[in-house]
Design a protein around this motif. Structure first.
Motif, PDB file in Angstrom:
ATOM      1  N   ILE A  23       6.852  36.134   4.366  1.00 17.17           N
ATOM      2  CA  ILE A  23       6.486  36.666   5.687  1.00 17.17           C
ATOM      3  C   ILE A  23       5.885  35.545   6.530  1.00 17.17           C
ATOM      4  CG2 ILE A  23       4.971  38.276   6.918  1.00 17.17           C
ATOM      5  CD1 ILE A  23       5.187  40.108   4.385  1.00 17.17           C
ATOM      6  N   TRP A  24       5.012  34.747   5.928  1.00 16.28           N
ATOM      7  CA  TRP A  24       4.426  33.599   6.622  1.00 16.28           C
ATOM      8  C   TRP A  24       5.526  32.657   7.110  1.00 16.28           C
ATOM      9  CZ3 TRP A  24      -0.346  32.206   8.197  1.00 16.28           C
ATOM     10  CH2 TRP A  24      -1.425  32.953   7.725  1.00 16.28           C
ATOM     11  N   TYR A  25       6.416  32.294   6.220  1.00 14.07           N
ATOM     12  CA  TYR A  25       7.499  31.363   6.566  1.00 14.07           C
ATOM     13  C   TYR A  25       8.303  31.898   7.754  1.00 14.07           C
ATOM     14  CZ  TYR A  25      11.727  28.574   6.222  1.00 14.07           C
ATOM     15  OH  TYR A  25      12.791  27.746   6.524  1.00 14.07           O
ATOM     16  N   ASN A  26       8.725  33.138   7.649  1.00 18.32           N
ATOM     17  CA  ASN A  26       9.537  33.733   8.715  1.00 18.32           C
ATOM     18  C   ASN A  26       8.780  33.812  10.041  1.00 18.32           C
ATOM     19  OD1 ASN A  26      11.723  34.028   6.982  1.00 18.32           O
ATOM     20  ND2 ASN A  26      11.173  36.119   6.422  1.00 18.32           N
ATOM     21  N   THR A  27       7.483  34.113   9.971  1.00 20.39           N
ATOM     22  CA  THR A  27       6.670  34.203  11.191  1.00 20.39           C
ATOM     23  C   THR A  27       6.518  32.838  11.850  1.00 20.39           C
ATOM     24  OG1 THR A  27       5.453  36.088  10.281  1.00 20.39           O
ATOM     25  CG2 THR A  27       4.412  34.892  12.108  1.00 20.39           C
ATOM     26  N   ILE A  28       6.207  31.828  11.059  1.00 20.54           N
ATOM     27  CA  ILE A  28       6.065  30.474  11.605  1.00 20.54           C
ATOM     28  C   ILE A  28       7.367  30.022  12.244  1.00 20.54           C
ATOM     29  CG2 ILE A  28       5.673  28.043  11.006  1.00 20.54           C
ATOM     30  CD1 ILE A  28       3.839  29.211   8.668  1.00 20.54           C
ATOM     31  N   LYS A  29       8.471  30.218  11.542  1.00 17.79           N
ATOM     32  CA  LYS A  29       9.781  29.805  12.066  1.00 17.79           C
ATOM     33  C   LYS A  29      10.139  30.573  13.343  1.00 17.79           C
ATOM     34  CE  LYS A  29      11.208  26.508   9.414  1.00 17.79           C
ATOM     35  NZ  LYS A  29      11.348  25.159   9.988  1.00 17.79           N
ATOM     36  N   ALA A  30       9.812  31.856  13.399  1.00 16.71           N
ATOM     37  CA  ALA A  30      10.116  32.660  14.592  1.00 16.71           C
ATOM     38  C   ALA A  30       9.304  32.178  15.793  1.00 16.71           C
ATOM     39  CB  ALA A  30       9.839  34.138  14.318  1.00 16.71           C
ATOM     40  N   VAL A  31       8.022  31.919  15.586  1.00 13.46           N
ATOM     41  CA  VAL A  31       7.187  31.430  16.684  1.00 13.46           C
ATOM     42  C   VAL A  31       7.691  30.080  17.168  1.00 13.46           C
ATOM     43  CG1 VAL A  31       4.872  30.651  17.345  1.00 13.46           C
ATOM     44  CG2 VAL A  31       5.148  32.745  16.001  1.00 13.46           C
ATOM     45  N   LYS A  32       8.050  29.195  16.249  1.00 12.13           N
ATOM     46  CA  LYS A  32       8.559  27.873  16.628  1.00 12.13           C
ATOM     47  C   LYS A  32       9.889  27.980  17.374  1.00 12.13           C
ATOM     48  CE  LYS A  32       6.269  24.740  13.492  1.00 12.13           C
ATOM     49  NZ  LYS A  32       6.006  23.672  14.432  1.00 12.13           N
ATOM     50  N   MET A  58       4.420  25.003   3.674  1.00 12.14           N
ATOM     51  CA  MET A  58       4.683  23.621   4.081  1.00 12.14           C
ATOM     52  C   MET A  58       6.098  23.471   4.619  1.00 12.14           C
ATOM     53  SD  MET A  58       2.578  21.344   1.287  1.00 12.14           S
ATOM     54  CE  MET A  58       3.305  22.022  -0.193  1.00 12.14           C
ATOM     55  N   ASP A  59       7.055  24.169   4.013  1.00  7.52           N
ATOM     56  CA  ASP A  59       8.448  24.095   4.460  1.00  7.52           C
ATOM     57  C   ASP A  59       8.627  24.629   5.879  1.00  7.52           C
ATOM     58  OD1 ASP A  59       9.122  23.022   1.998  1.00  7.52           O
ATOM     59  OD2 ASP A  59       9.962  24.898   1.204  1.00  7.52           O
ATOM     60  N   ALA A  60       7.738  25.509   6.297  1.00  4.32           N
ATOM     61  CA  ALA A  60       7.806  26.062   7.657  1.00  4.32           C
ATOM     62  C   ALA A  60       7.240  25.089   8.691  1.00  4.32           C
ATOM     63  CB  ALA A  60       7.072  27.400   7.719  1.00  4.32           C
ATOM     64  N   THR A  61       6.562  24.060   8.255  1.00  3.65           N
ATOM     65  CA  THR A  61       6.023  22.955   9.060  1.00  3.65           C
ATOM     66  C   THR A  61       5.070  23.337  10.197  1.00  3.65           C
ATOM     67  OG1 THR A  61       7.952  22.754  10.523  1.00  3.65           O
ATOM     68  CG2 THR A  61       7.984  21.453   8.475  1.00  3.65           C
ATOM     69  N   PRO A  62       4.028  24.103   9.899  1.00  5.60           N
ATOM     70  CA  PRO A  62       3.000  24.282  10.926  1.00  5.60           C
ATOM     71  C   PRO A  62       2.256  22.959  11.109  1.00  5.60           C
ATOM     72  CG  PRO A  62       2.241  25.203   8.864  1.00  5.60           C
ATOM     73  CD  PRO A  62       3.676  24.780   8.653  1.00  5.60           C
ATOM     74  N   GLU A  63       1.655  22.771  12.256  1.00  6.00           N
ATOM     75  CA  GLU A  63       0.943  21.514  12.510  1.00  6.00           C
ATOM     76  C   GLU A  63      -0.341  21.393  11.705  1.00  6.00           C
ATOM     77  OE1 GLU A  63       4.040  21.645  15.356  1.00  6.00           O
ATOM     78  OE2 GLU A  63       2.606  23.224  14.860  1.00  6.00           O
ATOM     79  N   MET A 100       0.545  17.830   4.843  1.00  7.74           N
ATOM     80  CA  MET A 100      -0.003  18.708   5.871  1.00  7.74           C
ATOM     81  C   MET A 100      -1.334  18.184   6.411  1.00  7.74           C
ATOM     82  SD  MET A 100       1.972  21.490   6.257  1.00  7.74           S
ATOM     83  CE  MET A 100       3.230  20.252   6.421  1.00  7.74           C
ATOM     84  N   ARG A 101      -1.611  18.519   7.671  1.00 10.44           N
ATOM     85  CA  ARG A 101      -2.956  18.335   8.227  1.00 10.44           C
ATOM     86  C   ARG A 101      -3.746  19.548   7.751  1.00 10.44           C
ATOM     87  NH1 ARG A 101      -6.105  15.485  11.416  1.00 10.44           N
ATOM     88  NH2 ARG A 101      -7.440  16.451  12.987  1.00 10.44           N
ATOM     89  N   THR A 102      -4.876  19.318   7.077  1.00 11.88           N
ATOM     90  CA  THR A 102      -5.594  20.383   6.387  1.00 11.88           C
ATOM     91  C   THR A 102      -6.940  20.674   7.027  1.00 11.88           C
ATOM     92  OG1 THR A 102      -6.462  18.737   4.867  1.00 11.88           O
ATOM     93  CG2 THR A 102      -4.476  19.922   4.168  1.00 11.88           C
TER      94      THR A 102
END
Length: 182
Positions: A23-32, A58-63, A100-102
């Motif tokens: 769900i996280w992955y899909n949400t990040i990708k959708a917003v991007k 990490m694969d979804a690549t949030p900043e 990642m920036r943590t």
């Protein structure tokens, strides 16, 4: 809405086999996809320390990927019933090793000692945390732990300086600071 930076968070989804990481992955990708100019910070659970689920974030690549330690090691079981202090540190380390920036956050006023706060900050830095927020714990309901002490703004300023001395890239420390502060 022309949002420049967004923080995405959620409740833990421990009942799902992947902890909700898909769900996280899909949400990040959708917003991007919808807002390619918006930078994203994700405030994630520990996913029980499962590397595959953390990797999905990490694969979804949030900043920025944030996982809050919340409190010192001694108080973790009282404050974070299902969480484990060192598992949270491991999550930060996995994220950092993945490029990642943590970020992480601590609440003060639960009965911790200054030495414990500094040790927690040191543990975070040693495990790859780039950014730290330090704020005052406020009891959300009568069912939650009471505030043991209100921290003076001068103490927060001291923790800010200690954070920079430890090598954090950015430290936000004050009574009203929260993990998604500014």
């Amino acid at each position: 809405m022309k949002v420049k930076h967004a923080v995405i968070t959620s409740v833990d989804r421990d009942e799902l086999p992947d902890g909700g990481s898909t769900i996280w992955y899909n949400t990040i990708k959708a917003v991007k996809a919808l807002n390619p100019e918006t930078t994203l910070e994700t405030l994630i659970p520990d996913f029980k320390g499962i590397k595959e689920d953390i990797q999905r974030i990490m694969d979804a690549t949030p900043e920025v990927v944030s996982h809050n330690i919340e409190t010192v090691e001694r108080l973790t079981r009282q404050v974070r019933i299902q969480a484990k202090y060192w598992r949270s540190m491991q999550v930060i380390r996995i994220l950092k090793e993945g490029g990642m920036r943590t970020k992480s956050g601590i609440m003060l006023g639960l009965g911790e000692a200054k030495e414990e706060v500094i040790q927690t900050m040191t543990d975070l830095k040693e495990n790859g945390c780039d950014v730290i927020t330090i704020g005052q714990y406020l009891q959300p309901t009568k069912k939650h732990l009471p505030v043991a002490r209100f921290i003076h703004p001068d103490e927060f300023a001291e923790y800010r300086e200690i954070g920079y001395e430890l090598g954090f890239d950015y430290v936000e420390s004050g009574p009203l600071v929260r993990s998604s502060y500014r």
